[in-house]
Design a protein around this motif. Structure first.
Motif, PDB file in Angstrom:
ATOM      1  N   THR A  61       0.803  -1.221   0.000  1.00 16.36           N
ATOM      2  CA  THR A  61       0.000   0.000   0.000  1.00 16.36           C
ATOM      3  C   THR A  61       0.839   1.275   0.000  1.00 16.36           C
ATOM      4  O   THR A  61       0.560   2.184  -0.789  1.00 16.36           O
ATOM      5  N   ASP A  73      -3.564   9.301 -10.119  1.00 18.28           N
ATOM      6  CA  ASP A  73      -4.276   8.024 -10.200  1.00 18.28           C
ATOM      7  C   ASP A  73      -4.670   7.638 -11.620  1.00 18.28           C
ATOM      8  O   ASP A  73      -5.036   6.500 -11.876  1.00 18.28           O
ATOM      9  N   PHE A  94      -6.096  -5.527  -3.069  1.00 14.87           N
ATOM     10  CA  PHE A  94      -6.594  -4.379  -3.822  1.00 14.87           C
ATOM     11  C   PHE A  94      -8.014  -4.008  -3.415  1.00 14.87           C
ATOM     12  O   PHE A  94      -8.339  -2.831  -3.254  1.00 14.87           O
ATOM     13  N   ASP A  95      -8.870  -5.010  -3.240  1.00 16.44           N
ATOM     14  CA  ASP A  95     -10.256  -4.734  -2.847  1.00 16.44           C
ATOM     15  C   ASP A  95     -10.335  -4.065  -1.477  1.00 16.44           C
ATOM     16  O   ASP A  95     -11.274  -3.322  -1.202  1.00 16.44           O
ATOM     17  N   LEU A  97      -8.180  -1.842  -0.212  1.00 20.56           N
ATOM     18  CA  LEU A  97      -7.497  -0.550  -0.122  1.00 20.56           C
ATOM     19  C   LEU A  97      -8.450   0.554   0.311  1.00 20.56           C
ATOM     20  O   LEU A  97      -9.615   0.580  -0.090  1.00 20.56           O
ATOM     21  N   LEU A  99      -9.175   3.605  -0.585  1.00 16.20           N
ATOM     22  CA  LEU A  99      -9.137   4.629  -1.629  1.00 16.20           C
ATOM     23  C   LEU A  99     -10.573   5.057  -1.918  1.00 16.20           C
ATOM     24  O   LEU A  99     -11.496   4.246  -1.808  1.00 16.20           O
ATOM     25  N   ASP A 101     -13.866   5.521  -3.970  1.00 12.05           N
ATOM     26  CA  ASP A 101     -14.382   4.585  -4.971  1.00 12.05           C
ATOM     27  C   ASP A 101     -13.996   4.960  -6.402  1.00 12.05           C
ATOM     28  O   ASP A 101     -13.639   4.097  -7.199  1.00 12.05           O
ATOM     29  N   TRP A 104     -10.334   4.131  -6.892  1.00  8.05           N
ATOM     30  CA  TRP A 104     -10.181   2.674  -6.917  1.00  8.05           C
ATOM     31  C   TRP A 104     -10.606   2.120  -8.277  1.00  8.05           C
ATOM     32  O   TRP A 104      -9.913   1.313  -8.878  1.00  8.05           O
ATOM     33  N   ARG A 105     -11.743   2.583  -8.779  1.00  9.14           N
ATOM     34  CA  ARG A 105     -12.254   2.103 -10.068  1.00  9.14           C
ATOM     35  C   ARG A 105     -11.318   2.484 -11.216  1.00  9.14           C
ATOM     36  O   ARG A 105     -11.103   1.691 -12.135  1.00  9.14           O
ATOM     37  N   ALA A 108      -8.413   0.115 -10.939  1.00  9.19           N
ATOM     38  CA  ALA A 108      -8.842  -1.268 -11.167  1.00  9.19           C
ATOM     39  C   ALA A 108      -9.199  -1.545 -12.622  1.00  9.19           C
ATOM     40  O   ALA A 108      -8.965  -2.645 -13.122  1.00  9.19           O
ATOM     41  N   ARG A 129     -16.662  -2.690  -5.193  1.00  9.42           N
ATOM     42  CA  ARG A 129     -15.332  -3.283  -5.117  1.00  9.42           C
ATOM     43  C   ARG A 129     -15.411  -4.784  -5.284  1.00  9.42           C
ATOM     44  O   ARG A 129     -16.356  -5.420  -4.868  1.00  9.42           O
TER      45      ARG A 129
END
Length: 138
Positions: A61, A73, A94-95, A97, A99, A101, A104-105, A108, A129
């Motif tokens: 992380t 990002d 990863f799920d 983390l 962060l 949303d 994260w998306r 991802a 997630r």
């Protein structure tokens, strides 16, 4: 008649924990060089604008957060490095983390779709997630 062929290169590099520190150091060493190269921008700026990196094999992380701070990002993508790393372990990390949303998306899914030009080829992933990996529930 001469024909010039221009290829649009989109480099993607695997991160190394020292990358954020080396970018600063490269800029600094070039600035202090006896004959610095004639560049319009510091090397770090070219790197930020032209490279993307992945988490491939680095599920740490603090390293991810450093990469996001360095590049933004929109230049970082989730990746596993299968078969050398475990996909389920990577997905669980990863799920989980902490962060936002949207960020994260992007990491991802969305950044890879844009970088690789897959917008018209891939269906949108469902919100939430774990939807991108499909592994965290295994």
């Amino acid at each position: 008649m001469r024909c010039a062929l221009f290829v649009q290169v989109k480099p993607v590099v695997r991160p190394r924990p020292c990358l954020p520190y080396n970018i600063w150091r490269i800029d600094n060493r070039l600035r202090l060089a006896a004959t610095p190269p004639e560049l319009r921008h510091p090397v770090s700026e070219y790197f930020r604008r032209n490279f993307s990196i992945t988490t491939s094999g680095h599920f740490c992380t603090p390293s991810l957060l450093a990469a996001i701070a360095l590049l933004g990002d929109d230049r970082v993508m989730f990746s596993v490095d299968y078969p050398f790393e475990d996909m389920a372990q990577a997905a669980i990390w990863f799920d989980g983390l902490d962060l936002p949303d949207g960020q994260w998306r992007s990491i991802a899914h969305d950044n890879a779709v844009v970088l690789l030009g897959l917008r018209d080829l891939l269906p949108a992933i469902p919100a939430g997630r774990g939807a991108a990996s499909g592994l965290s529930s295994r």
